[in-house]
Structure formats: structure tokens, C-alpha cells
Design an enzyme around this catalytic site. Sequence first.
Site, PDB file in Angstrom:
ATOM      1  N   GLY A  15      -5.505  -3.918  10.463  1.00 28.66           N
ATOM      2  CA  GLY A  15      -5.022  -3.096   9.346  1.00 28.66           C
ATOM      3  C   GLY A  15      -3.717  -2.388   9.665  1.00 28.66           C
ATOM      4  CG  ASP A 163      -6.026  17.148   7.521  1.00 31.80           C
ATOM      5  OD1 ASP A 163      -5.760  16.838   6.357  1.00 31.80           O
ATOM      6  OD2 ASP A 163      -6.878  16.545   8.211  1.00 31.80           O
ATOM      7  CG  HIS A 191      -9.049  13.981   6.565  1.00 31.76           C
ATOM      8  ND1 HIS A 191      -7.769  14.450   6.673  1.00 31.76           N
ATOM      9  CD2 HIS A 191      -8.937  12.710   6.098  1.00 31.76           C
ATOM     10  CE1 HIS A 191      -6.916  13.501   6.305  1.00 31.76           C
ATOM     11  NE2 HIS A 191      -7.607  12.441   5.947  1.00 31.76           N
TER      12      HIS A 191
END
Length: 329
Positions: A15, A163, A191
Site C-alpha cells: 500500500g 496527531d 485518533h
Amino acid sequence: MSKAPVRVAVTGAAGQIGYSLLFRIASGEMLGKDQPVILQLLDLPQAQKAVKGVMMELEDCAFPLLAGMVATDDPNVAFKDAQVALLVGARPRGPGMERKDLLTENAKIFTVQGAAIGQYADPNVKVLVVGNPCNTNAYIAMKTAEKFGRVNPKNFTGMLRLDHNRALSQLAAKTGREVSSLTKLVVWGNHSPTMYADYRFCLSNGDSVKSLVNDDAWNRDVFLPTVGKRGAAIIEARGLSSAASAANAAIDHIRDWVLGSNGEWVTMGVPSDGSYGIPEGIIYGVPCVTENGEYKVVKDLEIDEFSRERMTVTLNELLEEREGVKDLL
Ligand code: NAD
Ligand code: LMR
């Protein structure tokens, strides 16, 4: 004498995030410039050809630290003796979706992989779940692995570091201070847009960042929504979810966990030990200090009313997600 290689399992190896991650692991950015690694790459059967292509490119880098590679579509093979496991493989969200929309679709992946980790990984394996919704996926993997009683449940973590890094960058821009000067930032909770990036304790060269900002409306109306919705903003702009920054955050998370944070706070999504009123076992972003391959939660920080409200909102979302997957466990 060179060190024994560390076995690193990476799922979703074909990916987008995989493509940003694997080369950096093989170059020593995650575990150290003197630490050989063996990459154990998992992806679906239909992605095996693409995984082979990535392996060809890894070979072509002639990384001195890359001591071996395995490609497989079998989780039991991928996690065998793994000492670090990066669980990236899962469907990403597209425009207009929330991360919790992925819950049922991705949750099953983490029961299968949790079982494989529970049976075959190194008992001290450090697990980082990146695939969304990452906190609850980490919870599913932990709970499933726990049934085999071999691996340490404390070592199942979810990725809040993106984050954390996003918040650092926004604070540096607001205060005009260097990112590297900022310490003691926390991102509490899930998250997701409910996460609570909290700079009340944050310092820049000894100065309070809260005092430097001195603008509660900016915190509430600009900072928190910007950090919380950054993933969606990137999907909107790129047409694809964040990849290089996510891979970077995964490297940061594992590097600090393994090599130590030198007394600095890092945000990790870890199974709650009950601190801050978060029910035990919920994977919740908290400030941690890492040393000798272990993390410790920073305790006894003062929680004011605004913070408690925010922490409860993000906790309630995690409780709802847990409820949504209880039949799988
Ligand atoms: P991608 O679609 O480019 O790649 C996902 C890969 O996972 C594909 O190669 C796919 O074949 C593979 N895969 C799917 N199911 C699998 C399974 N059961 N076993 C092994 N491999 C499997 O997606 P991406 O952009 O690399 O993102 C991966 C995940 O990371 C998504 O869920 C995304 O939402 C999440 N993400 C999390 C964060 C974070 O901060 N926690 C940040 C960015 C992205
Ligand atoms: C992100 O924060 O960039 C990722 O979790 C991807 C997403 O779906 O937002």
C-alpha cells in the site's frame, strides 16, 4: 560484531504507507543505524505481485542493514517471531467518510492478525496499529492475542503520533518557535476528530506555549479543528489519505519506544491502566516517556474542566466503537 537482526512484520506492504515506510525501516531510521532488520511483509493474495515489486526496489537500494525479506499472504508466517509489528494493512477512508465508517470493514482483519500475533510473534513483540480506526483495531488485536496468553498485552499500541506531529507543527507556526523547541505536548484519546491536542503543559525553551499563544478562542475554534480534521483535509486535497506523514509518524513512534525518548513526552495510544479515569484496556492517547524499550504513562497531570470535557467526548467515542465490535471478541 554486528547485532542480531530484528524481525519487523509490516502489513499492507503493497500500500501507500508501506511504500513510504519500508525503505526507511531498511535504512535504519526506525531501529538505529547499527541494527540489521528482516522484513516480514504481509499483504492480500492479489497484492503479492506488487509486494514483489517493492522487494525488488528494496534489493536495488542495497541497504547494508537489510538482512532478509519474506513476502506472504499468511499472517501466521508474517508474524512468526516478529519483534516489531506494524499493522498498516486495512482499507483507508475516502472523501466524505469518517474513520468509524471503516470499523466493521476493517475490524475482522485485526481478529485474524491478533490471533496470529498471539500464537507466533515474539512474546515481547511491540505492536503499532496504523490501520483505521487504529485505537479500536489495536484493542481488537490485543484482546484476541490475549486469549493465547503468550504476548504482553501492554505492547499493543495505536498511532496518535501523527496527531502529535500535526499539533506540534501548528503550534510552531502560531508561536513562531522552532518545532524542535516544543516539549510536553499531549494528544489525548482517539485518533479521530474527537482527539484532544492539549498544549497546557507545552514548553518552548522554557516558556509556556499556552502563555505565548494566549488565545483560548484560537485553541477551540482553529487549533483543535485543524489538527482533528487534518486527515480529511489531506484526503480532500490529495484524493488519497496521508501516507508519507503517516509512515513518518510510525517510524517516530517505534523509534522512540525502542531507543528511548530521552525524558521527552511522546503521545502513544496505549491500553489504559486506569489513569485519568479512562477505563482499563481502552486504547487511549496519553503522554508517555520511553526508556529501555518500555513506555511509562506520565501521571498526575492536572485536568481542568475544558480538558475533562474533551477527554470524555473522545473516550465516549472509543466506548461506542468498542461496543460496535464486541461480537467479534
Ligand atoms: P492502501 O489502500 O494504499 O494500502 C493498504 C494495503 O493493505 C493494500 O496493499 C491492501 O492490499 C492491504 N490489505 C488490506 N487488507 C489486508 C489484510 N487483511 N492483510 C494484509 N494486508 C491487507 O492504504 P494506506 O493509505 O497505506 O493506508 C492504510 C491504513 O492506514 C488505512 O486504514 C488508513 O486509514 C490508515 N491510516 C492511519 C493513519 C493514522 O494516523 N493512524 C494515518 C494514515 C492512514
Ligand atoms: C489521517 O489522519 O491522515 C489518517 O487517519 C487517514 C484518515 O482517514 O484521516
